[in-house]
Structure formats: C-alpha cells, structure tokens
Design a protein around this motif. Structure first.
Motif, PDB file in Angstrom:
ATOM      1  N   LEU A   1       6.842  -0.162   8.574  1.00  0.00           N
ATOM      2  CA  LEU A   1       6.707   1.107   7.848  1.00  0.00           C
ATOM      3  C   LEU A   1       6.691   2.295   8.799  1.00  0.00           C
ATOM      4  O   LEU A   1       6.861   3.438   8.369  1.00  0.00           O
ATOM      5  N   GLY A   2       6.470   2.033  10.075  1.00  0.00           N
ATOM      6  CA  GLY A   2       6.537   3.097  11.068  1.00  0.00           C
ATOM      7  C   GLY A   2       5.640   4.270  10.752  1.00  0.00           C
ATOM      8  O   GLY A   2       4.424   4.125  10.604  1.00  0.00           O
ATOM      9  N   VAL A   3       6.234   5.464  10.610  1.00  0.00           N
ATOM     10  CA  VAL A   3       5.453   6.678  10.359  1.00  0.00           C
ATOM     11  C   VAL A   3       4.744   6.634   9.016  1.00  0.00           C
ATOM     12  O   VAL A   3       3.868   7.467   8.745  1.00  0.00           O
ATOM     13  N   TYR A   4       5.119   5.669   8.168  1.00  0.00           N
ATOM     14  CA  TYR A   4       4.449   5.506   6.877  1.00  0.00           C
ATOM     15  C   TYR A   4       3.398   4.392   6.926  1.00  0.00           C
ATOM     16  O   TYR A   4       2.941   3.903   5.888  1.00  0.00           O
ATOM     17  N   GLY A   5       2.998   3.983   8.120  1.00  0.00           N
ATOM     18  CA  GLY A   5       2.031   2.902   8.257  1.00  0.00           C
ATOM     19  C   GLY A   5       0.717   3.158   7.568  1.00  0.00           C
ATOM     20  O   GLY A   5       0.034   2.230   7.128  1.00  0.00           O
ATOM     21  N   ASP A   6       0.323   4.436   7.446  1.00  0.00           N
ATOM     22  CA  ASP A   6      -0.939   4.759   6.782  1.00  0.00           C
ATOM     23  C   ASP A   6      -0.855   4.676   5.261  1.00  0.00           C
ATOM     24  O   ASP A   6      -1.851   4.828   4.559  1.00  0.00           O
ATOM     25  N   TRP A   7       0.349   4.437   4.754  1.00  0.00           N
ATOM     26  CA  TRP A   7       0.541   4.294   3.309  1.00  0.00           C
ATOM     27  C   TRP A   7      -0.277   3.123   2.762  1.00  0.00           C
ATOM     28  O   TRP A   7      -0.800   3.167   1.651  1.00  0.00           O
ATOM     29  N   ILE A   8      -0.419   2.054   3.570  1.00  0.00           N
ATOM     30  CA  ILE A   8      -1.117   0.852   3.116  1.00  0.00           C
ATOM     31  C   ILE A   8      -2.574   1.163   2.767  1.00  0.00           C
ATOM     32  O   ILE A   8      -3.072   0.761   1.706  1.00  0.00           O
ATOM     33  N   GLU A   9      -3.258   1.886   3.652  1.00  0.00           N
ATOM     34  CA  GLU A   9      -4.647   2.231   3.371  1.00  0.00           C
ATOM     35  C   GLU A   9      -4.748   3.179   2.189  1.00  0.00           C
ATOM     36  O   GLU A   9      -5.672   3.090   1.374  1.00  0.00           O
ATOM     37  N   HIS A  10      -3.792   4.073   2.074  1.00  0.00           N
ATOM     38  CA  HIS A  10      -3.796   5.024   0.963  1.00  0.00           C
ATOM     39  C   HIS A  10      -3.636   4.306  -0.379  1.00  0.00           C
ATOM     40  O   HIS A  10      -4.260   4.670  -1.375  1.00  0.00           O
ATOM     41  N   ALA A  11      -2.806   3.250  -0.395  1.00  0.00           N
ATOM     42  CA  ALA A  11      -2.526   2.546  -1.650  1.00  0.00           C
ATOM     43  C   ALA A  11      -3.747   1.810  -2.178  1.00  0.00           C
ATOM     44  O   ALA A  11      -3.959   1.711  -3.385  1.00  0.00           O
ATOM     45  N   GLY A  12      -4.541   1.239  -1.310  1.00  0.00           N
ATOM     46  CA  GLY A  12      -5.786   0.601  -1.738  1.00  0.00           C
ATOM     47  C   GLY A  12      -5.677  -0.849  -2.145  1.00  0.00           C
ATOM     48  O   GLY A  12      -6.674  -1.573  -2.147  1.00  0.00           O
ATOM     49  N   ALA A  13      -4.484  -1.330  -2.506  1.00  0.00           N
ATOM     50  CA  ALA A  13      -4.352  -2.705  -2.997  1.00  0.00           C
ATOM     51  C   ALA A  13      -4.771  -3.751  -1.976  1.00  0.00           C
ATOM     52  O   ALA A  13      -5.391  -4.756  -2.351  1.00  0.00           O
ATOM     53  N   PRO A  14      -4.448  -3.602  -0.680  1.00  0.00           N
ATOM     54  CA  PRO A  14      -4.888  -4.635   0.276  1.00  0.00           C
ATOM     55  C   PRO A  14      -6.387  -4.864   0.273  1.00  0.00           C
ATOM     56  O   PRO A  14      -6.851  -6.008   0.329  1.00  0.00           O
TER      57      PRO A  14
END
Length: 366
Positions: free
Chosen positions: A6-19
């Motif tokens: 995800l590169g520059v979008y790596g912080d998207w995972i924490e933002h999404a919350g599902a993990p």
C-alpha cells in the motif's frame, strides 16, 4: 500494522479499523456457520449433479478409475475422476480430493489424479513442485477409499474458453498454450469476481456450491459409505475449509498449506492470493480460522508449512491458536490437529503420509 504494497497508503489499514476487530473478536460457532451459509447461498440452490455420465473406465496400478461428467446447472459440464482399489468388495469411505489454484487453470483434476495415460509434462512439473512428484489422489485411493477429484469453477473442463475472454484480458495468448492461458486466466479472475458481485454472489460461493454438488454425488454412489472427508492443498485447502463450514454431511476435513489470519496477509500477501480467499461478504469479526473451526467437534486436520511464502508463520501460529481455542471451547480439543512442517508451500510425501494416517483413524478404515 501497515502494508508494504500500500506504500503511502499504509496508514489506511489502521484508519479502516477492521484488522483490530478481527484480531479481538471471538465469534460463536453458530454465528460463523450462519454467516458462511448466507454467503455461499448466494450462488444458488444445491440441487445435486444432473445428467451424470461415465465417459470412460480404466484399470491401472491396482486401481479402477472412471472419468465422469455432470451438469451443475450452468456453463460447461464438470469433469471429474473417480478412483478406488481394484480389489474392493464393498462400500468404502469417500474422499473428495480438491485441486489447488496454483495460478494454473488450464488443468484441474489432472493435477492430483492420474488415469491410465501419461500425464502432461506441465502436470509432472507442477507435481514435482508441490506434491513431491505424486498424483496423491491415486495413492490415497489405494489405501481403501473411493476418491473423487472434480474440476472447480474456472479450471479444466469448467474453464472459460480463451477466445471468449475480452481482448485486453487474453492479450496475445493462443489456444493450446497452457502457460499463456494461465496468465490470461489470472487476469480474468478479477473479471469473474466483478460478475459475481453484479450477480449478487462471490467467486468463493460459486466454487463452494460446486464442491457441495460433488460431495452429494460422492455420497450418493453405491460404492461409498456415509463417512466422507475432503482434502486439498492451497486453493484446495480453501475449498476444503469452505466445504467443512457449509456441509454437515462431511465427516472430516484436511486443510493443507492454506491457513492464516487475514491480518497476517495485509503486508505483502494480498497480491498473491485468489478471490476465493477474500470473499467480500465476510464481516470484520470473522477470520479463516473461525470458518475452519465452526463445525467443531467435527474432526479437522490443518497442515502448515513454516516457510510458506504465501502464509506468514506468525499468521499460521495465530490461526492454530485460534482454532485450538475454539475446539477447546467446544469440549473437543482432540478433534483438531494442527501439524507444522519445515519448508515452503507444498504437500510433500511426509505431509501426505501424516494426512493419510489421520484420515484412516477418523474414517475408521481397516
């Protein structure tokens, strides 16, 4: 948690919350069964196979075999191979042998089940890579089973013809070139999943429905008992887990080289996997270990490769712990066996021997 791809979008995972939800959730088994049931029901009713035909029979290496075909209600007829000991005198337990994804859709059943004819060179190479050179369905049948190896949706007899793929998908591929077809089929799977979405289903649901139809056929044969199991490597392991979760008629299941947590795949492994592994209808609180364990106390064997390039070891270990906990909660810890082996993504002879021994015990083969 982040993702290399995800590169520059790596912080998207924490933002999404599902993990975080998946990691902390402890869904009840009946809740998981209902979720998976709803997901796979979108592919249509399980009407059983229709117009079953025996295309040919043979005897080789102590086995009798049949090449059968049947309709699942749409598309090309499904081809499957049936194998059993030539000296069998009565009904035997049945095993549904499920071929993998392998990035190889030109063939299906041929990957794991031989006839009396020489296998294609591509199949010999694939078996060397993943099965230590064996057509394991034949070896399994020789131990006292009726083994059914069917083609899955999009593989072998159920593959999409190259000429009918859009030009931007097939590119320069030509009919008869298995490697070029496989490359085109890899791109085409994304289109198939788009159609599944538009039709209100998922790739995983369609594949699972066809495996339940195959199980219905296997159980309905005169030469099988009411004790049946499923087994498969990688994509076949995914199919085995889905079948275990959605069929109460399956006695036991073996899942090989396909088990980990969703969270463990987020770094670099999403690109490596099929849409079968990522059905959009899974809610955030459900993970693959939950799917595999939701029919506890039904017998379940999961085999893990410690150096599997498709499933990180940390995710495998977390999955093993989660499955173990769910079987313990069901009061049946001994019904789940998790086995770890050294080496990459494979189902080699040592793993096959261990799986066959486990199957003999749970299916009460004499």
């Amino acid at each position: 948690m982040s993702s290399t791809h995800l590169g520059v979008y790596g912080d998207w995972i924490e933002h999404a919350g599902a993990p975080a939800v998946r990691e902390s959730a402890q869904p009840a088994a009946d809740q998981v069964r209902e979720i998976v049931r709803r997901m796979v029901s979108t592919a249509g009713d399980d009407d059983g196979p229709s117009d079953v035909r025996v295309e040919r029979r043979w005897t080789a290496d102590g086995l009798v075999g049949e090449e059968i075909s049947y309709s699942v209600g749409f598309g090309p007829r499904t081809r499957a191979r049936v194998l059993k000991p030539a000296d069998a005198t009565g009904p035997l337990p049945g095993v549904l042998a499920l071929h993998g994804h392998d990035g190889f859709k030109y063939y299906g059943r041929e990957k794991i089940a031989d006839t009396d004819e020489e296998p294609a060179a591509e199949m010999r190479a694939l078996r060397e890579q993943y099965y230590e050179g064996r057509a394991y369905a034949n070896d399994l049948a020789a131990q006292g089973y009726v083994v059914l190896a069917p083609d899955a949706f999009c593989w072998g007899s159920r593959r999409f013809p190259l000429a009918e793929m859009p030009p931007q998908v097939r590119e320069d591929a030509v009919d008869g070139d298995a490697a070029a077809y496989n490359a085109a089929a890899g791109r085409h799977e994304h289109l198939v999943e788009k159609y599944c979405t538009l039709l209100g289903t998922t790739f995983a649901a369609v594949v699972a429905r066809e495996d339940r139809i195959a199980l219905d056929y296997l159980r309905g044969r005169d030469d099988t008992t009411d004790r049946t199991a499923s087994i498969g490597l990688s994509g076949g392991g995914c199919r085995s887990a889905l079948l275990r979760a959605t069929s109460s008629e399956l006695t036991a299941a073996v899942v090989v080289g396909m088990m980990g947590t969703y969270n463990s795949l987020l770094d670099q492994n999403v690109v490596s996997h099929t849409w079968m592994l990522m059905p959009r209808m899974f809610p955030p609180q459900v993970d693959w270990p939950d799917v595999a364990a939701c029919q506890a106390p039904a017998p379940l064997l999961v085999q893990y490769n410690r150096h599997d390039e498709l499933f990180p070891l940390g995710g495998e270990e977390a999955a093993h712990e989660r499955i173990s906990a769910q079987y313990a909660a069901a009061g049946s810890s001994a019904s789940y066996v998790g086995q770890f082996f050294d080496g990459p993504h494979k189902f080699d002879r040592a793993m096959q021997a261990a799986a066959f021994t486990w199957l003999r015990d749970v299916l009460a083969v004499k």
